[in-house]
Design a protein around this motif. Structure first.
Motif, PDB file in Angstrom:
ATOM      1  N   THR A  24       0.825  -1.202   0.000  1.00  0.00           N
ATOM      2  CA  THR A  24       0.000   0.000   0.000  1.00  0.00           C
ATOM      3  C   THR A  24       0.860   1.253   0.000  1.00  0.00           C
ATOM      4  N   VAL A  25       1.982   1.200   0.717  1.00  0.00           N
ATOM      5  CA  VAL A  25       2.899   2.346   0.722  1.00  0.00           C
ATOM      6  C   VAL A  25       3.461   2.566  -0.675  1.00  0.00           C
ATOM      7  N   LYS A  69       8.674   4.684  13.968  1.00  0.00           N
ATOM      8  CA  LYS A  69       9.997   5.276  13.765  1.00  0.00           C
ATOM      9  C   LYS A  69      10.568   4.850  12.411  1.00  0.00           C
ATOM     10  N   LEU A  70      10.449   3.575  12.080  1.00  0.00           N
ATOM     11  CA  LEU A  70      10.929   3.091  10.788  1.00  0.00           C
ATOM     12  C   LEU A  70      10.164   3.744   9.638  1.00  0.00           C
ATOM     13  N   LYS A  71       8.885   3.953   9.852  1.00  0.00           N
ATOM     14  CA  LYS A  71       8.073   4.593   8.826  1.00  0.00           C
ATOM     15  C   LYS A  71       8.547   6.024   8.566  1.00  0.00           C
ATOM     16  N   LYS A  72       8.859   6.751   9.642  1.00  0.00           N
ATOM     17  CA  LYS A  72       9.362   8.121   9.506  1.00  0.00           C
ATOM     18  C   LYS A  72      10.709   8.138   8.801  1.00  0.00           C
ATOM     19  N   ILE A  73      11.560   7.191   9.138  1.00  0.00           N
ATOM     20  CA  ILE A  73      12.880   7.128   8.503  1.00  0.00           C
ATOM     21  C   ILE A  73      12.745   6.859   7.011  1.00  0.00           C
ATOM     22  N   LYS A  74      11.870   5.926   6.657  1.00  0.00           N
ATOM     23  CA  LYS A  74      11.660   5.625   5.239  1.00  0.00           C
ATOM     24  C   LYS A  74      11.148   6.858   4.497  1.00  0.00           C
ATOM     25  N   GLU A  75      10.247   7.583   5.131  1.00  0.00           N
ATOM     26  CA  GLU A  75       9.704   8.791   4.507  1.00  0.00           C
ATOM     27  C   GLU A  75      10.791   9.849   4.339  1.00  0.00           C
ATOM     28  N   LYS A  76      11.650   9.980   5.332  1.00  0.00           N
ATOM     29  CA  LYS A  76      12.689  11.009   5.302  1.00  0.00           C
ATOM     30  C   LYS A  76      13.731  10.733   4.224  1.00  0.00           C
ATOM     31  N   TYR A  77      14.123   9.478   4.072  1.00  0.00           N
ATOM     32  CA  TYR A  77      15.210   9.138   3.152  1.00  0.00           C
ATOM     33  C   TYR A  77      14.736   8.441   1.889  1.00  0.00           C
ATOM     34  N   LYS A  78      13.473   8.605   1.525  1.00  0.00           N
ATOM     35  CA  LYS A  78      12.952   7.874   0.373  1.00  0.00           C
ATOM     36  C   LYS A  78      13.602   8.277  -0.948  1.00  0.00           C
ATOM     37  N   ASP A  79      14.059   9.511  -1.089  1.00  0.00           N
ATOM     38  CA  ASP A  79      14.643   9.946  -2.351  1.00  0.00           C
ATOM     39  C   ASP A  79      16.169   9.888  -2.348  1.00  0.00           C
ATOM     40  N   GLN A  80      16.738   9.291  -1.323  1.00  0.00           N
ATOM     41  CA  GLN A  80      18.200   9.189  -1.234  1.00  0.00           C
ATOM     42  C   GLN A  80      18.632   7.842  -1.821  1.00  0.00           C
TER      43      GLN A  80
END
Length: 129
Positions: A24-25, A69-80
């Motif tokens: 879904t993400v 927390k993992l969800k926030k990290i994925k969102e933060k670094y998704k374009d890296q």
């Protein structure tokens, strides 16, 4: 049904839930980015989703608030991409002390403390005599 079978059943259900959530993400990411995306960025996102799927599963029992927390990290670094991440890690590693240095410092402090205690004990013994 034995306790072992119940545990295995719970694990299977959790795996399915995690996979469904990941799908879904990905769907949200694909639908949200289709409006203004350049080709290189879509490629990096696809490579990240493949790398996330290829990674071994994390332990099933996440600690408290780890999932968010993992969800926030994925969102933060998704374009890296991997190259950028590697460069940043190298920069960060060069800025601080290495683990070996910190371990050595801790050992030195402990040795000094032991020596000081021994000296104090010897002084006390001499004063007692």
């Amino acid at each position: 049904m034995s306790a072992k079978q119940k545990r295995e059943l719970k694990k299977a259900v959790k795996k399915k839930e995690i996979q469904e959530e990941a799908e879904t993400v990905e769907d949200v990411i694909d639908s949200g980015e289709s409006e203004d995306i350049s080709e290189p960025r879509t490629h990096s996102i696809q490579s990240q989703t493949h790398s996330i799927q290829n990674q071994p599963q994390q332990p099933q029992q996440l600690k408290r608030r780890q999932k968010s927390k993992l969800k926030k990290i994925k969102e933060k670094y998704k374009d890296q991409d991997d190259e950028e991440r590697q460069l940043k890690m190298e920069i960060l590693a060069s800025a601080g002390k290495s683990e070996e240095d910190t371990k050595k410092d801790k050992k030195r402090k402990k040795i000094k403390q032991k020596e000081q205690k021994q000296k104090q004990q010897q002084q006390q013994q001499q004063l007692d005599i």
